[in-house]
Design an enzyme around this catalytic site. Structure first.
Site, PDB file in Angstrom:
ATOM      1  N   LYS A 236     -31.753  12.296  18.059  1.00 47.97           N
ATOM      2  CA  LYS A 236     -31.515  12.665  19.451  1.00 47.97           C
ATOM      3  C   LYS A 236     -30.068  13.125  19.627  1.00 47.97           C
ATOM      4  O   LYS A 236     -29.777  14.095  20.345  1.00 47.97           O
ATOM      5  CB  LYS A 236     -31.823  11.485  20.365  1.00 47.97           C
ATOM      6  N   ASP A 252     -36.857  28.913  22.814  1.00 52.10           N
ATOM      7  CA  ASP A 252     -37.829  27.862  23.120  1.00 52.10           C
ATOM      8  C   ASP A 252     -37.361  26.542  22.502  1.00 52.10           C
ATOM      9  O   ASP A 252     -37.586  26.275  21.318  1.00 52.10           O
ATOM     10  CB  ASP A 252     -39.194  28.261  22.567  1.00 52.10           C
TER      11      ASP A 252
END
Length: 363
Positions: A236, A252
């Site tokens: 993360k 994207d």
């Protein structure tokens, strides 16, 4: 009766909410040019874009735009860049990965593949001639068995500087028509978001930290290789930086993150994407490798002026160069998180930025 999506913007807005204050907020932040991007357009939800002022990659200093709402991310990336004198490219590949998923008999399908793959090349080229003229298009087809009756025709496609999902899907669907004409049971055809044929690997030497901090970072990195919980948090941190660049350039980010997480578990055990180790000269070395399929032209990029401006600011002349900037930013962000964790802790810097953001918001 007029369908909702066929109504004009004002009529749709009135139907959604009679609250004039609420509709006023939506209208204030709307850009009607974006009606052609999505159906039932309501308004824009903006994300702040900040700058990683100087990150050196392969001997060149980049100004890198980052789109994020998390207060401490960009400050941490800028701080980390001071300790990473030159992030270097180990290698890059740049072929998109598509799949035609079929059911059938191995002997029949493998024979069909051997007999027809050269003909399939011509069908693929005819499906998207503009990319072929630019030197791209279908480069390889592989036949792969998944289990007893399930197979994939894997398509390796050069989409040049476009992110390429539409190119891959167009070529794949043209081949589906041919396969079905030969009585092949095709279930689906789609681009893969784990493009293991489009890889970027970088490494960096760390300077300016003491030996104890370097050793602690290496130890913390090792935890992310042996523990699922730590690996998820470590990744993360990497994606805080990398995905911010993907978003800022109109690419994207969901596909990018799907590929990153899948690659983190490619050997069956989810691990960190980055590694930090001490070499024989007692230097801290960072490495990262993952699939990256991005574009600098085409798709929604051409419809988003801010994305185009951010790409110009970055001066990325190719999709490969953008991929390097994305991955290098993630590496810097990851280093910043690890360094904070083994020294002052993650909360001191994070909460300082959080309090500043909240304080300014209430002024």
């Amino acid at each position: 009766m007029t369908k909702f999506y066929e109504k004009n913007y004002q009529d749709r807005l009135m139907e959604v909410t009679p609250d004039k204050d609420l509709s006023g907020v939506f209208e204030k932040h709307a850009d009607l040019n974006h009606e052609k991007l999505i159906e039932n357009y309501l308004t824009d939800f903006s994300t702040p874009v900040g700058i990683l002022r100087k990150l050196r990659i392969d001997g060149r200093d980049y100004v890198i735009p980052m789109a994020t709402e998390e207060a401490s991310v960009i400050a941490a990336a800028n701080n980390a860049a001071k300790y990473l004198p030159n992030i270097q490219t180990v290698y890059q590949t740049n072929l998109r990965f598509g799949q035609i998923l079929v059911i059938g008999d191995f002997d029949r399908l493998s024979a069909l593949y051997a007999e027809n793959k050269n003909n399939w090349q011509g069908i693929a080229d005819a499906a998207y001639p503009s990319i072929v003229k630019r030197g791209g298009g279908l480069k390889q087809i592989h036949f792969r068995q998944m289990d007893g009756s399930h197979f994939s025709f894997d398509l390796l496609i050069d989409t040049q500087d476009a992110s390429g999902a539409n190119i891959v899907d167009t070529i794949a669907e043209a081949l589906v028509e041919e396969l079905r004409s030969q009585k092949v049971d095709v279930v689906a055809a789609i681009v893969s978001n784990l493009p293991t044929t489009s890889m970027t690997e970088l490494k960096t030497l760390v300077s300016g930290i003491d030996d104890h901090t370097a050793e602690r970072i290496a130890e913390l990195s090792h935890f992310s290789m042996i523990d699922l919980h730590r690996a998820a948090t470590d990744n993360k941190g990497f994606l805080n930086g990398a995905s911010a660049v993907v978003m800022a350039t109109g690419n994207d980010w969901r596909a990018f993150e799907a590929g990153a997480h899948a690659y983190a578990a490619i050997d069956g055990s989810y691990k960190a994407l980055t590694s930090w180790t001490i070499n024989s000269q007692d230097q801290l070395i960072g490495r990262v490798k993952l699939p990256v399929a991005l574009g600098i032209v085409g798709g929604t990029i051409d419809q988003l002026p801010t994305a185009q401006a951010n790409l110009k600011l970055l001066h990325a002349s190719s999709a490969n160069e953008l991929a390097k900037a994305v991955v290098a930013t993630g590496l810097a962000q990851n280093f910043a998180a690890l360094k904070a964790l083994v020294t002052q802790g993650i909360q001191k810097g994070h909460m300082k930025m959080q309090h500043r953001a909240i304080g300014e918001a209430h002024e």
